[in-house]
Design an enzyme around this catalytic site. Structure first.
Site, mmCIF file in Angstrom:
data_model
loop_
_atom_site.group_PDB
_atom_site.id
_atom_site.type_symbol
_atom_site.label_atom_id
_atom_site.label_comp_id
_atom_site.label_asym_id
_atom_site.label_seq_id
_atom_site.Cartn_x
_atom_site.Cartn_y
_atom_site.Cartn_z
ATOM 1 N N LYS A 167 45.194 21.065 6.944
ATOM 2 C CA LYS A 167 45.209 21.370 5.919
ATOM 3 C C LYS A 167 43.352 20.546 5.101
ATOM 4 O O LYS A 167 42.446 20.990 4.987
ATOM 5 C CB LYS A 167 45.530 21.411 4.391
ATOM 6 C CG LYS A 167 47.037 22.263 4.879
ATOM 7 C CD LYS A 167 48.002 22.460 4.026
ATOM 8 C CE LYS A 167 48.599 21.587 4.009
ATOM 9 N NZ LYS A 167 49.705 21.582 5.151
ATOM 10 N N GLU A 193 49.464 12.325 -2.988
ATOM 11 C CA GLU A 193 48.338 11.765 -1.890
ATOM 12 C C GLU A 193 49.443 10.312 -1.393
ATOM 13 O O GLU A 193 49.849 9.619 -1.995
ATOM 14 C CB GLU A 193 47.236 11.326 -2.278
ATOM 15 C CG GLU A 193 46.172 12.676 -2.230
ATOM 16 C CD GLU A 193 46.103 12.923 -0.699
ATOM 17 O OE1 GLU A 193 45.404 11.999 0.124
ATOM 18 O OE2 GLU A 193 46.396 14.413 -0.387
ATOM 19 N N ARG A 194 49.106 10.158 -0.095
ATOM 20 C CA ARG A 194 49.499 9.048 -0.091
ATOM 21 C C ARG A 194 48.675 7.692 0.583
ATOM 22 O O ARG A 194 47.351 7.991 0.288
ATOM 23 C CB ARG A 194 50.105 9.175 2.177
ATOM 24 C CG ARG A 194 50.720 10.256 2.627
ATOM 25 C CD ARG A 194 51.090 10.315 3.612
ATOM 26 N NE ARG A 194 52.229 11.164 4.448
ATOM 27 C CZ ARG A 194 51.765 12.672 4.685
ATOM 28 N NH1 ARG A 194 50.321 13.014 4.228
ATOM 29 N NH2 ARG A 194 52.038 13.362 4.747
#
Length: 470
Positions: A167, A193-194
């Site tokens: 993705k 998000e990381r």
């Protein structure tokens, strides 16, 4: 003396309250002077570093809010100040090439913004009278999407798939392609998000040379749920400025819209609301609609949205996936099976779909080629079990021809990406829609019947297969 008096008067007019309780990110506060309005921003802490958004009026003097920052150091009896305005973010051309958090503060180690306009993240949606009613295609240069799942300009497209099926790679490739094809503005919104992914993405976009036309906004994974829940609204406010004031088309990419739903569920649970089906918040549909329905074609321009949608346990009946489907004009489903076969992008054409694939929108030729491709792939899918048990020789000549076409179409729809060059060693390709349609049509006409399948794998235009075969 006049200056000192005015400062004193200003301080006296500040609406201050007292913290009554702190439960994780949920803060209750009492205001004896004036009750803060819903969505007002409250500040607490020694330097006002703790930011709280009012969500509920509990009584004529009591409010309940959700903290968008850690509440470390906050206790009962602490003072809290009503700013008498909602959370605001900066807007304007100065944002291009920069990365921000949910409060519009720069997080890219660059200089702070100066002399910029600030707007509330709670902007009203575009009224119906100012919405455009025409449908147009938004080309991406990615064959599998442009031919079989065309995106709508000003519409919403979802990238559905579990973890590790591509993705984020597809989203970063879309940013790269749109910069070259449309020359518009891209706004990337990372929800949950990381930290590693955010840093890598910022560096990759900078190295690709498209950062000057991109704005990045992150509500990272370690941040409180309130920040992750509001970062999408902050991104929309920035995008609406470029659409309405600069009159340019904007591509807003969201990774991942499921994290927005997940943050909403956390906020709902912290506020004490009873959970609904599968533990999601009872207001799931309303909260998602308030965000999604702002994407629209205005008379001045369009905000086109591409959203990655994590599907829990690959279950498409999950409420988060079902509610998200309702808002989309195109659904791009990524298949783990196709990814394991090396067919990238791992788009499953039989599960994906687009409301734009209509003769009066894409044209008769495009529609007929796409329908024929889907028909061939569907028949091949039905024949797989028979071929697996009895062998290809046991099916009819007509079916063998269809299998030949389907396998070559599957490989032709693969494509090397610019953003994965460093991993694959293959140069990225951007393919014009007409070239992609010509390739599919020629395969359906059996022009490549005798060509080895590998000659059509990871190429751009169909003519590259002849060079490969030679």
């Amino acid at each position: 003396m006049k200056i000192a008096h005015s400062v004193m008067l200003k301080q006296e007019n500040v609406n201050k309250g007292t913290v009554v309780s702190v439960r994780g990110s949920v803060v209750d506060a009492c205001f004896s002077q004036k009750l803060p309005a819903i969505y007002n921003k409250l500040c607490a802490g020694k330097k006002g570093e703790i930011v709280i958004e009012v969500l509920i009026h509990l009584s004529p003097e009591m409010v309940r809010g959700i903290a968008l920052t850690p509440t470390r150091g906050l206790s009962r009896g602490s003072f809290v100040t009503d700013t008498e305005q909602p959370i605001c973010v900066p807007v304007g051309r100065q944002l291009l090439g920069r990365a921000f958090n949910v409060f519009g503060e720069t997080i890219d180690n660059g200089e702070a913004l100066k002399d910029v306009e600030w707007r509330s993240i709670h902007q009203p949606p575009v009224p119906l009278s100012k919405r455009a009613v025409t449908s147009a295609i938004f080309t991406t240069g990615i064959k599998a999407i442009d031919v079989l799942v065309p995106l709508e300009r000003g519409g919403k497209a979802g990238l559905f798939g579990g973890a590790g099926v591509g993705k984020t790679v597809l989203i970063t490739e879309t940013i790269h392609k749109v910069m070259g094809l449309h020359g518009g503005i891209s706004l990337f919104c990372g929800i949950g998000e990381r930290c590693r992914e955010a840093e890598e993405l910022f560096r990759e976009i900078k190295e690709a040379g498209v950062l000057n036309n991109t704005v990045m906004l992150f509500g990272q994974m370690q941040e409180p749920p309130g920040a992750r829940f509001r970062v999408g609204h902050a991104a929309l406010t920035m995008a609406e400025y470029f659409r309405d004031e600069t009159k340019r088309d904007v591509l807003l990419l969201i990774d991942n819209i499921f994290r927005f739903i997940q943050a909403g569920a956390e906020v709902s649970g912290l506020l004490g609301q009873l959970p609904s089906r599968v533990g999601y918040q009872p207001t799931l549909g309303t909260e998602l609609s308030q965000l999604e329905e702002k994407f629209a074609i205005h008379n001045t321009g369009a905000i086109t949205s591409v959203q990655a949608v994590y599907v829990p346990a690959d279950d498409f009946t999950d409420p988060s996936a079902v509610h998200t489907f309702n808002h989309l004009s195109a659904s791009v489903v990524l298949s783990r099976k196709r990814a394991s076969e090396g067919l990238y992008p791992a788009i499953d054409p039989l599960q994906s779909g687009s409301k734009m694939l209509m003769p009066h929108i894409v044209g008769k030729r495009h529609y007929e080629i796409a329908r024929e491709v889907l028909k061939v792939l569907a028949i091949y899918e039905e024949l797989k079990d028979i071929i697996g048990m009895l062998g290809l020789e046991e099916v009819s000549k007509e079916d063998r021809e269809i299998v030949n076409q389907a396998r070559r179409i599957e490989r032709f729809l693969t494509q090397p990406f610019f953003t994965t060059e460093q991993f694959t060693g293959q140069e990225g390709r951007s393919v014009d829609l007409q070239d992609a349609l010509d390739g599919c049509e020629r395969i359906l006409n059996n022009e490549f019947f005798s060509y080895p399948e590998i000659s059509l794998y990871m190429i751009g235009k169909i003519d590259e297969a002849k060079k490969h075969d030679a």
